[in-house]
Design a protein around this motif. Structure first.
Motif, PDB file in Angstrom:
ATOM      1  N   PRO A   1      -7.178  -0.800   2.496  1.00  0.00           N
ATOM      2  CA  PRO A   1      -6.082  -0.324   1.642  1.00  0.00           C
ATOM      3  C   PRO A   1      -6.555  -0.116   0.199  1.00  0.00           C
ATOM      4  O   PRO A   1      -6.182  -0.838  -0.721  1.00  0.00           O
ATOM      5  N   ILE A   2      -7.424   0.885   0.033  1.00  0.00           N
ATOM      6  CA  ILE A   2      -8.049   1.180  -1.253  1.00  0.00           C
ATOM      7  C   ILE A   2      -7.928   2.677  -1.531  1.00  0.00           C
ATOM      8  O   ILE A   2      -8.235   3.496  -0.669  1.00  0.00           O
ATOM      9  N   LEU A   3      -7.516   2.994  -2.750  1.00  0.00           N
ATOM     10  CA  LEU A   3      -7.458   4.378  -3.207  1.00  0.00           C
ATOM     11  C   LEU A   3      -8.340   4.499  -4.440  1.00  0.00           C
ATOM     12  O   LEU A   3      -8.382   3.587  -5.263  1.00  0.00           O
ATOM     13  N   LYS A   4      -9.042   5.627  -4.576  1.00  0.00           N
ATOM     14  CA  LYS A   4      -9.882   5.876  -5.756  1.00  0.00           C
ATOM     15  C   LYS A   4      -9.485   7.208  -6.356  1.00  0.00           C
ATOM     16  O   LYS A   4      -9.125   8.139  -5.644  1.00  0.00           O
ATOM     17  N   MET A   5      -9.591   7.270  -7.678  1.00  0.00           N
ATOM     18  CA  MET A   5      -9.278   8.503  -8.381  1.00  0.00           C
ATOM     19  C   MET A   5      -9.993   8.533  -9.709  1.00  0.00           C
ATOM     20  O   MET A   5     -10.393   7.489 -10.221  1.00  0.00           O
ATOM     21  N   ASN A   6     -10.187   9.719 -10.261  1.00  0.00           N
ATOM     22  CA  ASN A   6     -10.722   9.869 -11.606  1.00  0.00           C
ATOM     23  C   ASN A   6      -9.557   9.875 -12.580  1.00  0.00           C
ATOM     24  O   ASN A   6      -8.464  10.337 -12.240  1.00  0.00           O
ATOM     25  N   TYR A   7      -9.818   9.396 -13.779  1.00  0.00           N
ATOM     26  CA  TYR A   7      -8.799   9.439 -14.827  1.00  0.00           C
ATOM     27  C   TYR A   7      -9.446   9.954 -16.106  1.00  0.00           C
ATOM     28  O   TYR A   7     -10.527   9.499 -16.486  1.00  0.00           O
ATOM     29  N   GLN A   8      -8.796  10.893 -16.749  1.00  0.00           N
ATOM     30  CA  GLN A   8      -9.269  11.448 -18.006  1.00  0.00           C
ATOM     31  C   GLN A   8      -8.350  10.954 -19.120  1.00  0.00           C
ATOM     32  O   GLN A   8      -7.180  11.297 -19.163  1.00  0.00           O
ATOM     33  N   GLY A   9      -8.895  10.124 -19.990  1.00  0.00           N
ATOM     34  CA  GLY A   9      -8.157   9.664 -21.154  1.00  0.00           C
ATOM     35  C   GLY A   9      -8.531  10.485 -22.363  1.00  0.00           C
ATOM     36  O   GLY A   9      -9.284  11.464 -22.263  1.00  0.00           O
ATOM     37  N   GLU A  10      -8.048  10.089 -23.517  1.00  0.00           N
ATOM     38  CA  GLU A  10      -8.402  10.784 -24.760  1.00  0.00           C
ATOM     39  C   GLU A  10      -9.855  10.530 -25.147  1.00  0.00           C
ATOM     40  O   GLU A  10     -10.477  11.351 -25.811  1.00  0.00           O
ATOM     41  N   ASN A  11     -10.400   9.373 -24.758  1.00  0.00           N
ATOM     42  CA  ASN A  11     -11.734   8.966 -25.187  1.00  0.00           C
ATOM     43  C   ASN A  11     -12.800   9.036 -24.113  1.00  0.00           C
ATOM     44  O   ASN A  11     -13.928   8.593 -24.338  1.00  0.00           O
TER      45      ASN A  11
ATOM     46  N   PHE B   1       0.826  -1.199   0.000  1.00  0.00           N
ATOM     47  CA  PHE B   1       0.000   0.000   0.000  1.00  0.00           C
ATOM     48  C   PHE B   1       0.865   1.256   0.000  1.00  0.00           C
ATOM     49  O   PHE B   1       0.575   2.221  -0.713  1.00  0.00           O
ATOM     50  N   GLU B   2       1.924   1.247   0.771  1.00  0.00           N
ATOM     51  CA  GLU B   2       2.815   2.409   0.823  1.00  0.00           C
ATOM     52  C   GLU B   2       3.494   2.652  -0.513  1.00  0.00           C
ATOM     53  O   GLU B   2       3.647   3.800  -0.939  1.00  0.00           O
ATOM     54  N   VAL B   3       3.889   1.584  -1.207  1.00  0.00           N
ATOM     55  CA  VAL B   3       4.508   1.727  -2.528  1.00  0.00           C
ATOM     56  C   VAL B   3       3.495   2.294  -3.514  1.00  0.00           C
ATOM     57  O   VAL B   3       3.810   3.203  -4.299  1.00  0.00           O
ATOM     58  N   VAL B   4       2.275   1.780  -3.479  1.00  0.00           N
ATOM     59  CA  VAL B   4       1.222   2.274  -4.365  1.00  0.00           C
ATOM     60  C   VAL B   4       0.946   3.745  -4.076  1.00  0.00           C
ATOM     61  O   VAL B   4       0.872   4.570  -4.995  1.00  0.00           O
ATOM     62  N   SER B   5       0.802   4.095  -2.816  1.00  0.00           N
ATOM     63  CA  SER B   5       0.560   5.484  -2.428  1.00  0.00           C
ATOM     64  C   SER B   5       1.693   6.391  -2.887  1.00  0.00           C
ATOM     65  O   SER B   5       1.454   7.489  -3.398  1.00  0.00           O
ATOM     66  N   LYS B   6       2.916   5.912  -2.733  1.00  0.00           N
ATOM     67  CA  LYS B   6       4.081   6.696  -3.166  1.00  0.00           C
ATOM     68  C   LYS B   6       4.034   6.940  -4.664  1.00  0.00           C
ATOM     69  O   LYS B   6       4.328   8.045  -5.121  1.00  0.00           O
ATOM     70  N   PHE B   7       3.643   5.928  -5.440  1.00  0.00           N
ATOM     71  CA  PHE B   7       3.535   6.114  -6.887  1.00  0.00           C
ATOM     72  C   PHE B   7       2.589   7.269  -7.202  1.00  0.00           C
ATOM     73  O   PHE B   7       2.915   8.157  -7.990  1.00  0.00           O
ATOM     74  N   PHE B   8       1.402   7.263  -6.603  1.00  0.00           N
ATOM     75  CA  PHE B   8       0.418   8.309  -6.885  1.00  0.00           C
ATOM     76  C   PHE B   8       0.904   9.672  -6.406  1.00  0.00           C
ATOM     77  O   PHE B   8       0.719  10.679  -7.099  1.00  0.00           O
ATOM     78  N   GLN B   9       1.528   9.723  -5.248  1.00  0.00           N
ATOM     79  CA  GLN B   9       2.046  10.993  -4.748  1.00  0.00           C
ATOM     80  C   GLN B   9       3.156  11.509  -5.658  1.00  0.00           C
ATOM     81  O   GLN B   9       3.164  12.692  -6.017  1.00  0.00           O
ATOM     82  N   ASP B  10       4.087  10.647  -6.041  1.00  0.00           N
ATOM     83  CA  ASP B  10       5.210  11.051  -6.901  1.00  0.00           C
ATOM     84  C   ASP B  10       4.741  11.542  -8.266  1.00  0.00           C
ATOM     85  O   ASP B  10       5.412  12.342  -8.907  1.00  0.00           O
ATOM     86  N   ASN B  11       3.593  11.037  -8.732  1.00  0.00           N
ATOM     87  CA  ASN B  11       3.071  11.406 -10.045  1.00  0.00           C
ATOM     88  C   ASN B  11       1.938  12.432  -9.971  1.00  0.00           C
ATOM     89  O   ASN B  11       1.254  12.674 -10.956  1.00  0.00           O
ATOM     90  N   ASN B  12       1.749  13.014  -8.771  1.00  0.00           N
ATOM     91  CA  ASN B  12       0.774  14.084  -8.548  1.00  0.00           C
ATOM     92  C   ASN B  12      -0.653  13.705  -8.939  1.00  0.00           C
ATOM     93  O   ASN B  12      -1.382  14.509  -9.510  1.00  0.00           O
TER      94      ASN B  12
END
Length: 171
Positions: free
Chosen positions: A39-49, A18-29
């Motif tokens: 140990p669940i994170l949710k986020m929106n993602y905007q793709g091209e489509n 979980f800490e590694v996953v969290s670090k990835f998201f933090q490092d990539n803003n």
């Protein structure tokens, strides 16, 4: 979900995956929300489509990471079999991950995950590869899924368009 920021509350969740996953998201803003106790994170993602919701889960007891991109709509009941056919056809050629459909409620998601890695460490690089493969595939296939749902395109024709396949009459 209780938090909507990029600071992870690790006071109740001290999983190394979980800490590694969290670090990835933090490092990539990436902005995300964290479940209160899981140990669940949710986020929106905007793709091209289109835009959709992503869910990052860890299963610490198995030292695993699972990432889902969920279709922004549930498939209407009368379109579920056609979408299931589209997803089955799409899954056949995919190397990393797979599409899933819940035939009861019409939820569609794309899943990538890591295998058990107790003897080796899960890195932010591995996490990033799984996440980016996931969102790229969801973005690629999203127009095909939506055309089956809303434009009455056949699953086979939608897949041909998405994958850019050319059917030769010589075959």
């Amino acid at each position: 979900m209780t938090q909507t920021n990029t600071n992870v509350n690790t006071s109740t969740i001290t999983n190394s995956v979980f800490e590694v996953v969290s670090k990835f998201f933090q490092d990539n803003n990436w902005s995300f929300s964290q479940h209160e106790t899981e140990p669940i994170l949710k986020m929106n993602y905007q793709g091209e489509n289109g835009e959709w919701i992503c869910t990052a889960k860890t299963r610490e007891e198995h030292h695993q990471f699972i990432f889902y991109s969920s279709l922004p709509v549930n498939v209407p009941e009368n379109k579920r079999l056609a979408v299931a056919e589209f997803l089955t056809r799409a899954n056949f050629g995919l190397i990393v991950g797979n599409f899933e459909i819940d035939l009861n409620d019409g939820e569609v998601r794309y899943k990538t995950s890591s295998i058990e890695a107790k003897d080796s460490s899960i890195s932010t690089d591995l996490i990033g590869q799984l996440i980016f493969a996931n969102v790229m595939i969801m973005d690629r296939y999203l127009p095909g899924i939506m055309s089956v749902i809303y434009a009455n395109v056949s699953p086979e024709a939608a897949l041909i368009k998405v994958e850019g396949l050319v059917i030769s009459e010589d075959v």
